[in-house]
Motif scaffolding. Structure first.
Motif, PDB file in Angstrom:
ATOM      1  N   ASN A  11       0.827  -1.222   0.000  1.00 15.58           N
ATOM      2  CA  ASN A  11       0.000   0.000   0.000  1.00 15.58           C
ATOM      3  C   ASN A  11       0.856   1.264   0.000  1.00 15.58           C
ATOM      4  N   ASP A  12       2.028   1.181   0.616  1.00 11.78           N
ATOM      5  CA  ASP A  12       2.948   2.323   0.652  1.00 11.78           C
ATOM      6  C   ASP A  12       4.201   2.046  -0.170  1.00 11.78           C
ATOM      7  N   PHE A  13       4.036   1.236  -1.199  1.00 13.37           N
ATOM      8  CA  PHE A  13       5.172   0.786  -2.004  1.00 13.37           C
ATOM      9  C   PHE A  13       4.754   0.831  -3.473  1.00 13.37           C
ATOM     10  N   ALA A  14       5.611   1.328  -4.358  1.00 19.40           N
ATOM     11  CA  ALA A  14       5.205   1.475  -5.754  1.00 19.40           C
ATOM     12  C   ALA A  14       6.352   1.188  -6.714  1.00 19.40           C
ATOM     13  N   PHE A  15       5.989   0.593  -7.860  1.00 18.76           N
ATOM     14  CA  PHE A  15       6.920   0.364  -8.957  1.00 18.76           C
ATOM     15  C   PHE A  15       6.795   1.498  -9.973  1.00 18.76           C
ATOM     16  N   THR A  16       7.927   1.901 -10.517  1.00 19.34           N
ATOM     17  CA  THR A  16       7.932   2.836 -11.649  1.00 19.34           C
ATOM     18  C   THR A  16       8.834   2.259 -12.734  1.00 19.34           C
ATOM     19  N   PHE A  17       8.374   2.381 -13.988  1.00 18.35           N
ATOM     20  CA  PHE A  17       9.137   1.897 -15.137  1.00 18.35           C
ATOM     21  C   PHE A  17       9.718   3.079 -15.897  1.00 18.35           C
ATOM     22  N   ASP A  18      11.028   3.041 -16.100  1.00 18.91           N
ATOM     23  CA  ASP A  18      11.714   4.035 -16.921  1.00 18.91           C
ATOM     24  C   ASP A  18      12.469   3.297 -18.016  1.00 18.91           C
ATOM     25  N   SER A  19      13.200   4.017 -18.820  1.00 19.91           N
ATOM     26  CA  SER A  19      13.941   3.400 -19.906  1.00 19.91           C
ATOM     27  C   SER A  19      14.973   2.411 -19.366  1.00 19.91           C
ATOM     28  N   ASN A  20      14.690   1.119 -19.575  1.00 19.89           N
ATOM     29  CA  ASN A  20      15.575   0.022 -19.149  1.00 19.89           C
ATOM     30  C   ASN A  20      15.909   0.068 -17.668  1.00 19.89           C
ATOM     31  N   LYS A  21      15.000   0.609 -16.865  1.00 20.53           N
ATOM     32  CA  LYS A  21      15.219   0.641 -15.417  1.00 20.53           C
ATOM     33  C   LYS A  21      13.878   0.522 -14.697  1.00 20.53           C
ATOM     34  N   ILE A  22      13.903  -0.269 -13.635  1.00 20.68           N
ATOM     35  CA  ILE A  22      12.707  -0.446 -12.806  1.00 20.68           C
ATOM     36  C   ILE A  22      13.065  -0.009 -11.393  1.00 20.68           C
ATOM     37  N   THR A  23      12.226   0.817 -10.810  1.00 17.12           N
ATOM     38  CA  THR A  23      12.442   1.265  -9.442  1.00 17.12           C
ATOM     39  C   THR A  23      11.220   0.898  -8.598  1.00 17.12           C
ATOM     40  N   ALA A  24      11.480   0.297  -7.460  1.00 18.42           N
ATOM     41  CA  ALA A  24      10.416  -0.009  -6.504  1.00 18.42           C
ATOM     42  C   ALA A  24      10.810   0.646  -5.182  1.00 18.42           C
ATOM     43  N   SER A  25       9.966   1.504  -4.663  1.00 19.57           N
ATOM     44  CA  SER A  25      10.330   2.208  -3.435  1.00 19.57           C
ATOM     45  C   SER A  25       9.102   2.458  -2.574  1.00 19.57           C
ATOM     46  N   GLY A  26       9.373   2.646  -1.295  1.00 23.67           N
ATOM     47  CA  GLY A  26       8.285   2.921  -0.368  1.00 23.67           C
ATOM     48  C   GLY A  26       8.802   3.235   1.017  1.00 23.67           C
ATOM     49  N   LYS A  27       7.886   3.641   1.872  1.00 27.42           N
ATOM     50  CA  LYS A  27       8.239   4.004   3.241  1.00 27.42           C
ATOM     51  C   LYS A  27       7.131   3.537   4.171  1.00 27.42           C
ATOM     52  N   ARG A  28       7.542   2.889   5.243  1.00 25.86           N
ATOM     53  CA  ARG A  28       6.576   2.441   6.247  1.00 25.86           C
ATOM     54  C   ARG A  28       7.224   2.521   7.621  1.00 25.86           C
ATOM     55  N   ASP A  29       6.556   3.223   8.530  1.00 20.32           N
ATOM     56  CA  ASP A  29       7.112   3.446   9.874  1.00 20.32           C
ATOM     57  C   ASP A  29       8.509   4.056   9.745  1.00 20.32           C
ATOM     58  N   GLN A  30       9.516   3.383  10.325  1.00 16.57           N
ATOM     59  CA  GLN A  30      10.875   3.938  10.268  1.00 16.57           C
ATOM     60  C   GLN A  30      11.708   3.342   9.131  1.00 16.57           C
ATOM     61  N   LEU A  31      11.041   2.624   8.235  1.00 12.81           N
ATOM     62  CA  LEU A  31      11.796   1.956   7.171  1.00 12.81           C
ATOM     63  C   LEU A  31      11.551   2.617   5.823  1.00 12.81           C
TER      64      LEU A  31
END
Length: 359
Positions: free
Chosen positions: A262-282
């Protein structure tokens, strides 16, 4: 226990901010220097774990090598026995002994004698074949064991090299950290930060990171079903099929699989995938890319190029460990059984997989 480590994480962030800011004011340690020290500290912790893993694997492989060597000696003894027996059988055919036996059968004076002699002949020929088959089996086993010994010997050599490289790497990092601590002007505060970071990472951080990877690996098992149900996700041109997955669709799918996303998301860019998110202190950020792999089976394999935990980048040893432990790829043949992946790419907001009919 979780509450305790939550407080540690908060204290860690507060200490980092206060110590870094105050040191920078007095011209001692800038925030960037403190960040670099903590970055190296985390790398040392993780590379130390990798050294332990390699050492354990080396021990197990050495035991396996010893067992295989003992098997080889036993198999060599057994094959000598089978070789003598097989040699005797071959000689009997070469010298015509079996021909004379066959002539005896054919020279029977009655049908009754013919059938009795033929039964004996069949028994003898069957035993001859069993001896030859057993020799062939023993020979194959001997070759297989020899191949495994050669393989384990090469793996042991490679592990020894890896172990030496990682130990050298840790020693250099530790030397750099010690030098930076001495130059900081507040060694005690820096050391406290390092200890707090290590404590939090080993008791909370690594398990939280693995929790995300485990959830991703589990969700990816259900991705083929999701793609099949998406209108327009699969298109065809002649014998070429194309799968297109939009990042918003993937994020919706992941959140339907586990609320951790729910607090984590994938983004697609040119030949790169990023998955990031934040929960509590992480805070967690994963950068990577997909490749088509054909061994051990055709698949779209995810490779972790960068892994950042609470603004601290983890070393390649951690990335490699997580890649081996968790399968974040997916298998197109679970979507269309008669095809195989030939190419994969990402562009702004879209993941595209090219498929060809597999003959």
């Amino acid at each position: 226990m979780k509450h305790r480590y939550g407080l540690i994480a908060i204290l860690f962030i507060i200490i980092l901010f206060v110590q870094s800011a105050s040191s920078y004011v007095y011209g001692e340690t800038s925030p960037e220097d403190t960040q670099a020290i903590l970055q190296k500290t985390l790398s040392i912790v993780e590379i130390d774990h990798e050294i332990k893993r390699i050492s354990e694997q080396q021990t197990q492989l050495a035991k396996q090598h010893e067992t295989l060597s003992a098997q080889l000696l036993q198999q060599e003894k057994e094959i000598h026995i089978q070789q003598d027996r097989a040699g005797a059988v071959v000689r009997s055919y070469y010298t015509g002994e079996r021909d004379s036996l066959l002539m005896t059968v054919l020279g029977a004076r009655s049908f009754k004698d013919l059938f009795v002699l033929y039964d004996y002949y069949q028994i003898i020929i069957g035993k001859d074949q069993a001896v030859l088959d057993k020799y062939q089996t023993r020979y194959n086993e001997l070759q297989h064991t020899s191949d495994r010994i050669r393989q384990t010997s090469m793996e042991l050599t490679q592990m020894k090299t890896n172990l030496e490289n990682q130990r050298t790497r840790v020693a250099l990092l530790q030397k750099e950290v010690d030098k930076q601590i001495t130059a900081s002007g507040d060694a005690a505060a820096i050391q406290k930060l390092m200890n707090e970071l290590t404590l939090y990472w080993e008791n909370v951080g690594i398990y939280e990171v693995k929790r995300y990877f485990k959830a991703l690996a589990s969700a990816m098992q259900n991705l083929p079903d999701f793609v099949q149900k998406q209108n327009g996700a699969i298109s065809t041109t002649g014998t070429t099929y194309t799968i297109r997955i939009a990042q918003d669709e993937l994020n919706t799918f992941l959140r339907s699989q586990n609320e951790i996303f729910n607090d984590f998301a994938f983004t697609f860019d040119s030949n790169k995938i990023t998955a990031s998110g934040k929960r509590d202190q992480l805070q967690l950020s994963i950068e990577g890319h997909y490749t088509v792999e054909n061994e051990p089976q055709n698949s779209i394999r995810f490779h972790v190029d960068r892994l950042v935990f609470n603004q601290l980048e983890l070393p390649d040893t951690t990335r490699n460990m997580l890649e081996k432990e968790f399968d974040l790829g997916f298998y197109p043949q679970k979507i269309l059984s008669f095809v195989k992946a030939t190419d994969v790419s990402t562009d702004e907001g879209v993941l595209e997989v090219k498929l060809a009919i597999s003959f």
